[in-house]
Design an enzyme around this catalytic site. Sequence first.
Site, mmCIF file in Angstrom:
data_model
loop_
_atom_site.group_PDB
_atom_site.id
_atom_site.type_symbol
_atom_site.label_atom_id
_atom_site.label_comp_id
_atom_site.label_asym_id
_atom_site.label_seq_id
_atom_site.Cartn_x
_atom_site.Cartn_y
_atom_site.Cartn_z
ATOM 1 C CG ASP A 35 51.588 41.935 35.621
ATOM 2 O OD1 ASP A 35 50.534 41.288 35.649
ATOM 3 O OD2 ASP A 35 52.204 42.192 34.562
ATOM 4 C CD GLU A 66 46.249 40.541 37.067
ATOM 5 O OE1 GLU A 66 45.048 40.302 36.905
ATOM 6 O OE2 GLU A 66 47.134 39.684 36.955
ATOM 7 C CG ASN A 67 49.157 40.135 40.153
ATOM 8 O OD1 ASN A 67 49.784 40.101 39.099
ATOM 9 N ND2 ASN A 67 48.144 39.315 40.394
ATOM 10 C CG ASN A 94 44.438 36.449 35.395
ATOM 11 O OD1 ASN A 94 45.359 37.223 35.150
ATOM 12 N ND2 ASN A 94 44.605 35.364 36.139
ATOM 13 C CG HIS A 95 44.860 37.628 39.655
ATOM 14 N ND1 HIS A 95 44.416 36.480 40.292
ATOM 15 C CD2 HIS A 95 46.005 37.285 39.013
ATOM 16 C CE1 HIS A 95 45.268 35.498 40.055
ATOM 17 N NE2 HIS A 95 46.243 35.958 39.278
ATOM 18 C CG HIS A 202 48.974 36.658 32.764
ATOM 19 N ND1 HIS A 202 48.256 36.584 33.948
ATOM 20 C CD2 HIS A 202 49.084 35.377 32.314
ATOM 21 C CE1 HIS A 202 47.933 35.318 34.174
ATOM 22 N NE2 HIS A 202 48.432 34.567 33.212
ATOM 23 C CG HIS A 204 54.224 38.288 37.042
ATOM 24 N ND1 HIS A 204 54.007 38.192 38.403
ATOM 25 C CD2 HIS A 204 53.049 38.731 36.520
ATOM 26 C CE1 HIS A 204 52.772 38.555 38.683
ATOM 27 N NE2 HIS A 204 52.170 38.876 37.546
#
Length: 291
Positions: A35, A66-67, A94-95, A202, A204
């Site tokens: 991520d 996604e982040n 999920n983001h 997810h 991290h």
Amino acid sequence: MITQNKDHAKSDLDTGHFLYYWTEENIIKVIFIGDIVGSTGRKAIKSSLPRLKSKYNPDMIIANAENSASGRGVTRKIANELFEQGVHGITMGNHTWDNREIFEFIDDEARMVRPANFPPDTPGRGYTIIKNGGKQLAIINLQGRTFLPAIDCPFRKVDEILDELKGKTNAILVDFHAEATSEKIAMGWHLEGRASMVVGTHTHVQSNDDTILPGGTAYQTDVGMVGSYEGVLGMQRDAVLYKFQTQLPARFQVCEGKWHFHAVYVDIDDVTGRAKKIEKIRMYEDEWHMD
């Protein structure tokens, strides 16, 4: 014993059978990056990718983004920057929808995938096939359901996708974006011998369980993150501490401190789809580390 591909075989004089063997030519070298969190993570990507390319000479570089936009989703500009720097494919989680700009380009960007078990008719795609230099790699994105929203079953969904991929490519990467280690490990065993590599994202935090399962699937519970190691999971630590200590709302912002970089390198035999090697990658801004 594989006998159907004589281009990558040699004769066994005792049996008359053809024995499969692998060479550098039929290996797909894959780097999967955990991520990417905000501007600090993007800084780490820009600094680290040239050295990673020099060391590993990868055929495919895949990254979870996604982040990447202030810790919340991704923008077209950031996605294009990653592609320009050498990333071949982007996965999400999920983001995915946190930055609304994604709705403007996700349907047209074939190099980006969001969790395949999102509800039907969701924008974007859950899997794709990336091609580079005569080699190809299928990328599947899934999201777990333990401690995350109750969406469609990732186990059933990945079975459907694998059926669709039959005859298209043997090299398959699955990014399972999930919270619970048990759910990730279960997915690894569910796909053992059917996917080339199953990697978790997810949480991290890089896990120390990189392995090749008996069926030839490279597995790691969580690849880790790319972002500041001076914060909490890439976010400013003061706000996180405040929320834990008071249980009051707090605005999380990306930490601008020194970065760390986590990824995994895998060799995949593109004839059998089996992983031949898996290696964790861990680097720090102020110190050169490759464990």
